[in-house]
Enzyme design. Structure first.
Site, mmCIF file in Angstrom:
data_model
loop_
_atom_site.group_PDB
_atom_site.id
_atom_site.type_symbol
_atom_site.label_atom_id
_atom_site.label_comp_id
_atom_site.label_asym_id
_atom_site.label_seq_id
_atom_site.Cartn_x
_atom_site.Cartn_y
_atom_site.Cartn_z
ATOM 1 N N GLU A 143 9.334 -4.449 12.851
ATOM 2 C CA GLU A 143 9.065 -3.269 12.031
ATOM 3 C C GLU A 143 7.761 -2.648 12.539
ATOM 4 O O GLU A 143 6.730 -3.317 12.577
ATOM 5 C CB GLU A 143 8.899 -3.681 10.565
ATOM 6 C CG GLU A 143 8.594 -2.510 9.656
ATOM 7 C CD GLU A 143 8.350 -2.932 8.212
ATOM 8 O OE1 GLU A 143 7.609 -3.909 7.980
ATOM 9 O OE2 GLU A 143 8.893 -2.268 7.318
ATOM 10 N N CYS A 202 9.542 1.846 3.445
ATOM 11 C CA CYS A 202 10.498 0.773 3.777
ATOM 12 C C CYS A 202 11.901 1.338 3.904
ATOM 13 O O CYS A 202 12.787 0.680 4.400
ATOM 14 C CB CYS A 202 10.458 -0.324 2.731
ATOM 15 S SG CYS A 202 11.151 0.208 1.189
ATOM 16 N N PHE A 262 0.820 -1.222 0.000
ATOM 17 C CA PHE A 262 0.000 0.000 0.000
ATOM 18 C C PHE A 262 0.846 1.261 0.000
ATOM 19 O O PHE A 262 0.384 2.323 -0.386
ATOM 20 C CB PHE A 262 -0.944 0.010 1.216
ATOM 21 C CG PHE A 262 -0.274 0.441 2.495
ATOM 22 C CD1 PHE A 262 -0.131 1.795 2.794
ATOM 23 C CD2 PHE A 262 0.246 -0.483 3.392
ATOM 24 C CE1 PHE A 262 0.505 2.209 3.959
ATOM 25 C CE2 PHE A 262 0.895 -0.087 4.545
ATOM 26 C CZ PHE A 262 1.022 1.268 4.829
ATOM 27 N N SER A 279 5.333 -7.004 3.248
ATOM 28 C CA SER A 279 5.932 -7.374 4.528
ATOM 29 C C SER A 279 6.731 -8.677 4.376
ATOM 30 O O SER A 279 6.488 -9.467 3.460
ATOM 31 C CB SER A 279 4.821 -7.546 5.565
ATOM 32 O OG SER A 279 3.899 -8.510 5.091
ATOM 33 N N LYS A 302 -1.141 -6.808 -9.385
ATOM 34 C CA LYS A 302 -2.102 -6.968 -8.280
ATOM 35 C C LYS A 302 -1.697 -5.948 -7.222
ATOM 36 O O LYS A 302 -0.810 -6.204 -6.397
ATOM 37 C CB LYS A 302 -2.020 -8.399 -7.733
ATOM 38 C CG LYS A 302 -3.245 -8.924 -7.019
ATOM 39 C CD LYS A 302 -3.676 -8.199 -5.793
ATOM 40 C CE LYS A 302 -2.817 -8.338 -4.576
ATOM 41 N NZ LYS A 302 -3.229 -7.384 -3.496
HETATM 42 P P1 NAD Z 1 1.533 -6.618 2.983
HETATM 43 O O1 NAD Z 1 2.556 -7.692 3.053
HETATM 44 O O2 NAD Z 1 0.412 -6.637 3.950
HETATM 45 O O3 NAD Z 1 0.848 -6.609 1.522
HETATM 46 C C1 NAD Z 1 1.618 -6.616 0.346
HETATM 47 C C2 NAD Z 1 0.830 -7.332 -0.746
HETATM 48 O O4 NAD Z 1 0.615 -8.684 -0.364
HETATM 49 C C3 NAD Z 1 -0.543 -6.720 -0.990
HETATM 50 O O5 NAD Z 1 -0.776 -6.683 -2.369
HETATM 51 C C4 NAD Z 1 -1.486 -7.658 -0.254
HETATM 52 O O6 NAD Z 1 -2.745 -7.759 -0.891
HETATM 53 C C5 NAD Z 1 -0.769 -8.995 -0.321
HETATM 54 N N1 NAD Z 1 -1.009 -9.834 0.867
HETATM 55 C C6 NAD Z 1 -1.260 -9.409 2.136
HETATM 56 N N2 NAD Z 1 -1.386 -10.465 2.963
HETATM 57 C C7 NAD Z 1 -1.200 -11.575 2.225
HETATM 58 C C8 NAD Z 1 -1.186 -12.970 2.513
HETATM 59 N N3 NAD Z 1 -1.412 -13.423 3.743
HETATM 60 N N4 NAD Z 1 -0.963 -13.838 1.503
HETATM 61 C C9 NAD Z 1 -0.730 -13.397 0.259
HETATM 62 N N5 NAD Z 1 -0.733 -12.071 -0.076
HETATM 63 C C10 NAD Z 1 -0.954 -11.170 0.887
HETATM 64 O O7 NAD Z 1 2.333 -5.229 3.031
HETATM 65 P P2 NAD Z 1 1.695 -3.763 3.119
HETATM 66 O O8 NAD Z 1 1.190 -3.548 4.499
HETATM 67 O O9 NAD Z 1 0.829 -3.483 1.973
HETATM 68 O O10 NAD Z 1 3.023 -2.889 2.905
HETATM 69 C C11 NAD Z 1 3.896 -2.550 3.929
HETATM 70 C C12 NAD Z 1 5.072 -3.497 3.982
HETATM 71 O O11 NAD Z 1 5.779 -3.473 2.745
HETATM 72 C C13 NAD Z 1 6.091 -3.093 5.033
HETATM 73 O O12 NAD Z 1 6.552 -4.254 5.656
HETATM 74 C C14 NAD Z 1 7.200 -2.441 4.213
HETATM 75 O O13 NAD Z 1 8.465 -2.448 4.805
HETATM 76 C C15 NAD Z 1 7.167 -3.279 2.996
HETATM 77 N N6 NAD Z 1 7.799 -2.606 1.877
HETATM 78 C C16 NAD Z 1 9.013 -3.080 1.457
HETATM 79 C C17 NAD Z 1 9.664 -2.451 0.426
HETATM 80 C C18 NAD Z 1 10.978 -2.965 -0.073
HETATM 81 O O14 NAD Z 1 11.376 -2.606 -1.162
HETATM 82 N N7 NAD Z 1 11.682 -3.798 0.673
HETATM 83 C C19 NAD Z 1 9.083 -1.346 -0.207
HETATM 84 C C20 NAD Z 1 7.839 -0.899 0.244
HETATM 85 C C21 NAD Z 1 7.207 -1.545 1.290
#
Ligand code: NAD
Length: 502
Positions: free
Chosen positions: A385, A283, A151, A228, A175
């Site tokens: 985090e 991140c 997000f 995450s 997605k």
């Molecule tokens: P999230 O892991 O909740 O969601 C990311 C994606 O995975 C979304 O599209 C979501 O629909 C999907 N998803 C969520 N739960 C799932 C599950 N159980 N099974 C399969 N798919 C699932 O992450 P978020 O809250 O949207 O974003 C924040 C996180 O992203 C933080 O941990 C941040 O550090 C990380 N992030 C990392 C980077 C990087 O480059 N390392 C960059 C931006 C954000």
């Protein structure tokens, strides 16, 4: 009043697809549900794959420069709609408009890089590798690629992925996060207006069910994930078990190391911006500050506290606000839970942002800036985090201890060191066990033509995002070894056997 519905963006349309549940899309500034998004699965994905399969071969056969021209035009269109897109993005995410524009702009920088990709697709050629034998290696698209995005950067991260994938000749299925899915759909519309054939960039909506459908789909060759670490690890394991190429980027806990010789006024400005900007939902945010030595710690704290009190929390459209609300009420509760946990673990709560209500926007998902001192490495609140406007201070006695903290931390995305000593900075950068390092640069996100990727629990898989690494990820190599025998009546010399180079 019926809610606005955000739909998939599919080459073959959505007619006849089975109904699915929907999820709420909030305006975090007001706490109000402003739209709904379908939480779809395999049936929608199958339709997207059908559209991608129909479009991709012709796109791969289109010469690379023509493909690049589509991206040039896409960049122009996004720039022309920048203000509208930034408003839409901010209204679903909660970041302030300047950050929303930055989100789009950093994505466009990868599009600019992608416009030059023909140069990186040239391949290699060895004439005369053996008697009459030539060898050429060419980069060909993987076919259909998919991206699953978080997000917190609903424009930049999709563009990191699809800019490079599309320039390389792939069809791409995105997605996006179900929390702020509107801008990704607008980007797909603009890509089509820019001249990409239908099916080259499609958007499907959903949560875990859709993600698993992508990971299992036999027609999808490569998956790029950002989110995450727990989900990244799952995506990496399941996608690679299905034989796909997978890169999966996870969470972070970046440290800012302040050496005794640092310019403290400058460092404080940088640290406060990097820790609290975008409500800490980056991140590459800097949620941990590590002063070296007690004198540095006291001097830093004396400057940090007033700077944190001076932060203005406001709605996304407030031009004076330093940051806006966090993305959902659930995430706010999680952040506040971590603050309580840190206190229970023995940290000193110097500035408490819990229970913050913005006048006139009492239902918005705001968290006030929070500062915790005397945090220690064994605390769970340090290892986790938090992803909110919370700065933790861990005091290190010397350089070696400060170097060990980020090096031993489970995450390894980014780190920054503040110093006037080139020698200390160099040693730190060379020895620290983290993927991206800033020297007096608080958020060391590499430019588009370099490459982005952390280490340890911040990344699963072995190829980074964008830059030449991105081209490697979205292409596979075909090597052609050719021999053209002279037509001399056939002496047996030119028998087609495994060529060896004598
Ligand atoms: P999230 O892991 O909740 O969601 C990311 C994606 O995975 C979304 O599209 C979501 O629909 C999907 N998803 C969520 N739960 C799932 C599950 N159980 N099974 C399969 N798919 C699932 O992450 P978020 O809250 O949207 O974003 C924040 C996180 O992203 C933080 O941990 C941040 O550090 C990380 N992030 C990392 C980077 C990087 O480059 N390392 C960059 C931006 C954000």
């Amino acid at each position: 009043m019926a809610l606005r519905r955000i739909d998939h963006w599919l080459a073959l349309g959505t007619a006849g697809l089975p109904p699915v549940e929907t999820g709420p899309v909030y305006d975090p500034n007001s706490g109000v549900v402003q739209a709904e998004v379908p939480l779809a699965g395999r049936a929608v994905l199958d339709r997207a794959v059908e559209g991608a399969l129909a479009a991709q071969p012709d796109w791969a056969a289109t010469n690379p420069q023509r493909r690049a021209r589509v991206l040039f035009e896409f960049k122009r269109l996004v720039e022309a709609e920048m203000d509208d897109l930034a408003r839409l993005l901010a209204s679903e995410h909660g970041k302030v408009l300047a950050d929303a524009r930055g989100d789009l702009q950093r994505g466009l920088e990868v599009i600019e890089f992608a416009c030059g990709i023909p140069h990186l697709l040239k391949g290699e050629y060895t004439p005369g590798a053996g008697p009459g034998i030539d060898v050429q290696s060419m980069r060909v698209p993987v076919g259909i690629g998919a991206g699953i995005t978080p997000f917190n950067f609903p424009a930049m991260i999709p563009m990191w992925m699809f800019g490079v994938a599309i320039a390389c000749g792939n069809a791409f299925i995105l997605k996006p996060s179900e929390k702020d899915p509107s801008v990704p759909v607008r980007l797909a519309e603009l890509m089509e207006r820019a001249g990409a054939p239908r099916g080259i960039l499609q958007v499907v909506h959903g949560g875990a069910e859709m993600v698993d459908a992508i990971l299992d789909h036999p027609a999808i060759a490569a998956v790029s994930f950002v989110g995450s670490s727990e989900v990244a690890q799952h995506v990496y394991a399941r996608g690679s078990a299905a034989g796909k190429r997978v890169q999966a980027f996870g969470g972070a806990k970046n440290h800012g190391i302040v050496l005794p010789d640092a310019d403290l006024d400058r460092a404080v400005e940088d640290i406060v911006g990097a820790a609290f900007g975008s409500a800490g939902e980056r991140c590459m945010a800097l949620p941990v500050v590590v002063p070296v030595g007690e004198a540095t710690a006291e001097a830093l704290r004396a400057r940090l506290v007033p700077a944190i009190h001076a932060l203005r929390v406001g709605v996304s459209t407030d031009p004076e606000a330093h940051y806006g609300p966090v993305v959902t009420a659930e995430h706010r509760a999680r952040i506040e839970g971590w603050i309580a946990r840190a206190v229970a673990e023995g940290a000193e709560l110097v500035v408490d942002g819990r229970g913050f209500r913005l006048q006139g926007h009492e239902q918005g998902f705001f968290v006030g800036p929070t500062f915790l001192d005397h945090v220690t490495p064994t605390m769970e609140s340090y290892r986790a985090e938090i992803f909110g406007p919370v700065l933790q201070m861990v005091r290190a006695k010397d350089f070696e201890e400060a170097l060990r903290l980020p090096s031993d931390h489970p995450y390894g995305n980014g780190v920054a060191v503040f110093t006037r000593s080139g020698r200390a900075a160099r040693e730190f950068a060379h020895r620290v066990n983290v993927g991206m390092v800033g020297i007096n640069v608080p958020i060391p996100v590499p430019v588009a033509y370099h490459t982005f990727g952390g280490w340890k629990r911040s990344a699963f898989g072995d190829i980074n995002q964008h830059g030449p690494e991105g081209v490697r990820f979205w292409t596979k190599i075909k090597t052609v070894t050719s021999r053209w025998p002279e037509d001399d009546g056939g002496s047996g010399q030119d028998a087609f056997v495994i060529p060896t180079m004598r």
